[in-house]
Design a protein around this motif. Structure first.
Motif: not given
Length: 367
Positions: A183-188, A192-194, A199-203
């Motif tokens: 599950v942790m590898f899947a979350l990572a 990574g894909a997100a 980046w676009t959501l950062l201020h």
């Protein structure tokens, strides 16, 4: 007099002496570094930090004498209070320097995100303890939801540094509760894909910090100034340092926020690589002692809470040293027990008190 002696002996019985010794040495280094960083301003900051330490020590002693079972009873109310206050901040919070992080309660102004630093690991530890015998995928999903809700509110303030600390504390509890590696590898992989979307959501200021990390010289007098001056101070310390009170970068006012977030640069310039090695050993001993307490804890609640508190201390130290050294973006994270400040110190000492309480409870169970 007998009553005072009895109370003192009972208090000492609730203290883990190796842990207390490490914290005292780190605090002593902090006082010496704060004095050096603020010597030109007089003694008032040093005096105030001593008062902060005494108050934080009182909190630590109180928590150390509190049984883990009592903490467990307050986990849910404290979490609910924290979330309610975060909602209140979003609706009625005070804006300071463009951030809505504080709320005024009659005569005091509080920052609810500080409450969540303690409430979050306590809540998740309570939740997994309650379902210890029947843990399923849905329990991990519920725990993730309990974690995400306050983190989103804190991100909206915006306060990226605190939100990441709380996210890490909650994740550590979920990890120690037995989250499968797959599950942790899947979350990572998902994270990574997100990253492009994140980046676009950062201020703007957050994106600027990341870009400054990659090339501080792109804005040497603006966003890159902090990193450039701190790395110069660290490098100029050499192997043995310039000596206490002899840091030129410090006393010529080149290092920004030198008594708070960037105090590691002050310490590095004065004590050099050797001093940094001693500091790393002390933090390693602190984390190691905390993990030993966690591994020996008699209940799941105590084990998860001790593990989360310990690794949160590690994250504090790692992130602060990393950002001052120029290997991580600049975020508002103090160096544990070294940086000047009252609120963060109380939170840290509260965590130490929790570790001491869990250690004492284990010893009483053995007897």
């Amino acid at each position: 007099m007998k009553w005072i002696k009895a109370q003192w002996r009972e208090t000492l019985a609730h203290l883990d002496l190796p842990l207390l010794l490490i914290v005292c040495v780190l605090s002593g280094i902090g006082l010496a570094s704060i004095y050096s960083a603020t010597a030109s301003d007089g003694f008032w900051k040093l005096d105030r930090q001593i008062i902060n330490m005494l108050g934080a020590a009182a909190v630590m002693l109180t928590v150390a004498r509190t049984p883990p079972q009592t903490m467990m009873r307050y986990a849910v109310p404290l979490y609910v209070l924290g979330v309610v206050l975060l909602v209140a901040v979003a609706l009625f919070g005070i804006v300071v320097n463009g951030s809505r992080r504080w709320i005024s309660l009659i005569v005091v102004r509080i920052q609810p995100s500080e409450i969540m630093k303690v409430a979050m690991p306590m809540m998740l530890a309570w939740y997994f303890h309650k379902h210890e015998s029947v843990l399923r995928a849905r329990h991990y999903a519920t725990a993730a939801l309990l974690l995400i809700v306050p983190v989103v509110f804190i991100l909206k303030q915006p306060d990226l540094g605190t939100s990441l600390l709380i996210l890490a504390a909650g994740f550590f509890v979920i990890f120690f509760a037995g989250l499968p590696w797959k599950v942790m590898f899947a979350l990572a992989a998902v994270l990574g894909a997100a990253l492009p979307m994140a980046w676009t959501l950062l201020h703007d200021y957050q994106r600027r910090r990341v870009m400054t990390l990659l090339d501080p010289t792109s804005d040497p007098l603006g966003a890159g100034y902090h990193i450039i001056q701190s790395t110069i101070a660290i490098g100029s310390g050499g192997t043995l340092g310039k000596g206490w009170l002899n840091g030129t970068q410090t006393h010529l006012e080149f290092i920004p926020e030198k008594h708070t977030d960037f105090i590691f640069a002050v310490f590095s310039e004065e004590w050099g690589l050797l001093g940094n090695g001693v500091l790393l050993i002390l933090f390693t001993l602190l984390v190691g002692r905390g993990l030993m307490i966690s591994a020996a804890a008699p209940t799941m609640f105590s084990r998860l809470l001790a593990g989360a508190v310990t690794l949160t201390l590690f994250i504090y130290a790692f992130v602060n040293m990393g950002m001052v050294s120029g290997i991580l973006p600049v975020v508002g994270v103090p160096l544990p027990f070294i940086s000047y400040g009252g609120t963060a110190l109380i939170t840290l000492m509260l965590g130490v008190g929790i570790l001491m309480s869990i250690h004492t409870h284990r010893m009483l169970v053995k007897k």
